[in-house]
Every structure is written in C-alpha cells, then in structure tokens.
Design a protein around this motif. Structure first.
Motif, short mmCIF file in Angstrom:
data_model
loop_
_atom_site.label_atom_id
_atom_site.label_comp_id
_atom_site.label_asym_id
_atom_site.label_seq_id
_atom_site.Cartn_x
_atom_site.Cartn_y
_atom_site.Cartn_z
N ASN A 4 5.97 10.06 -1.62
CA ASN A 4 5.64 10.22 -0.38
C ASN A 4 4.13 11.07 -0.14
OD1 ASN A 4 7.51 8.78 1.28
ND2 ASN A 4 8.87 10.33 1.22
N ASN A 5 4.16 12.03 -0.97
CA ASN A 5 2.92 12.92 -1.05
C ASN A 5 1.78 12.15 -1.17
OD1 ASN A 5 4.64 15.10 -0.13
ND2 ASN A 5 4.79 15.94 -2.48
N LEU A 6 1.90 11.28 -2.37
CA LEU A 6 0.58 10.43 -2.78
C LEU A 6 0.50 9.43 -1.64
CD1 LEU A 6 -1.41 9.85 -4.81
CD2 LEU A 6 0.28 8.24 -6.10
N ALA A 7 1.37 8.81 -1.03
CA ALA A 7 1.17 8.13 0.11
C ALA A 7 0.41 8.72 1.40
CB ALA A 7 2.36 7.23 0.63
N ALA A 8 0.87 9.97 1.37
CA ALA A 8 0.33 10.54 2.69
C ALA A 8 -1.27 11.18 2.36
CB ALA A 8 1.01 12.16 2.56
N LEU A 22 3.48 2.37 -1.48
CA LEU A 22 4.41 3.72 -2.13
C LEU A 22 5.47 4.13 -1.12
CD1 LEU A 22 1.46 5.85 -3.27
CD2 LEU A 22 2.99 4.61 -4.65
N LEU A 23 5.19 3.86 0.24
CA LEU A 23 6.22 4.31 1.22
C LEU A 23 7.31 3.23 1.31
CD1 LEU A 23 3.84 5.04 4.20
CD2 LEU A 23 5.14 6.75 3.00
N SER A 40 17.77 11.99 3.83
CA SER A 40 16.64 11.64 3.29
C SER A 40 15.95 10.30 3.44
CB SER A 40 16.77 11.93 1.77
OG SER A 40 15.55 12.15 0.89
N THR A 41 16.83 9.36 3.05
CA THR A 41 16.50 7.77 3.41
C THR A 41 16.01 7.60 4.81
OG1 THR A 41 18.50 7.19 1.86
CG2 THR A 41 17.14 5.43 3.59
N LEU A 42 16.70 8.52 5.73
CA LEU A 42 16.00 8.32 7.02
C LEU A 42 14.90 8.97 7.34
CD1 LEU A 42 19.55 8.91 9.12
CD2 LEU A 42 18.26 6.83 8.58
N GLY A 43 14.58 10.06 6.66
CA GLY A 43 13.20 10.65 6.79
C GLY A 43 12.13 9.70 6.05
#
Length: 126
Positions: A4-8, A22-23, A40-43
């Motif tokens: 998620n961080n890399l995607a951001a 990635l997302l 966490s999945t919902l996030g």
C-alpha cells in the motif's frame, strides 16, 4: 502495508498504472487471508475506492465505496469512525455523480464531514 505504501508513492508521483496493480494485489491478499469484511480488508477496499475516485473512475469508485460502507456498517457498526468516514465518502461521490456537489464545496474533506457527522450522532444519543 508495504504494498500500500509503494502504491501510494507511485500514485503521488503521478504513476497510477504502477499503483493500481499493487492496490489490487494487496486487497486480494487481505481478502484471501483475513476475509471480505475484516477491518484491514475494508481499509484496503476503501483505499482502492479513493484511488479510483482520484482517477475519475467514478462508477468503479462508487461500487467500492458502497460495498465498503455496507460491510463496515455490518462489521463495525454505524457509529464507528471508519464507518462514518466511508459513508461520508460514498455520499460525497453520489452527490458528485448527481452533479449536486463538487467535493470541496460540500463541507470540506470526507474526514471533516465524517467528524461532523460522528459528533452529531453522539450528541443525539444524550
């Protein structure tokens, strides 16, 4: 979290074609390991919806916001801060699609509107 961080990072650098896979992978992994309605999945689902909204893929975003808001309500309850934020984002997008809202003209960020809504929900309990 690293995916998620890399995607951001890719998204912030204007490289959405690198961010989206990635997302999607992160969401798929969480769904498989934790279940469809795990917080966490919902996030991750919410993050993907926000990404789609930022890319003007509004129909895809709306479907994910709806799914996320409904699952969050069922799992966390209607008054949980995450649920309220997700409901506010879904409503904001629906207003935007209907042409009655412009995002920032509807009361600030989704987080600010969620905080306002959450405050009014708790004050109505008294």
């Amino acid at each position: 979290a690293s995916m998620n961080n890399l995607a951001a990072l890719y998204h912030s650098k204007g490289e959405p074609l690198k961010a989206e896979p990635l997302l999607l992978d992160c969401l798929a992994l969480k769904q498989a390991k934790l279940g469809l309605d795990h917080p966490s999945t919902l996030g991750s689902l919410y993050g993907l919806a926000c990404f789609y909204r930022s890319q003007q893929r509004l129909q895809e975003a709306e479907a994910l916001f709806r799914d996320c808001a409904e699952k969050s309500t069922a799992r966390l309850g209607a008054r949980h801060p995450d649920t309220v934020r997700r409901q506010a984002s879904w409503e904001e997008l629906r207003l935007q699609e209907a042409g009655t809202g412009s995002g920032s003209g509807t009361g600030g960020t989704p987080e600010a509107r969620a905080a306002s809504l959450l405050g009014s929900l708790f004050s109505s309990r008294k």
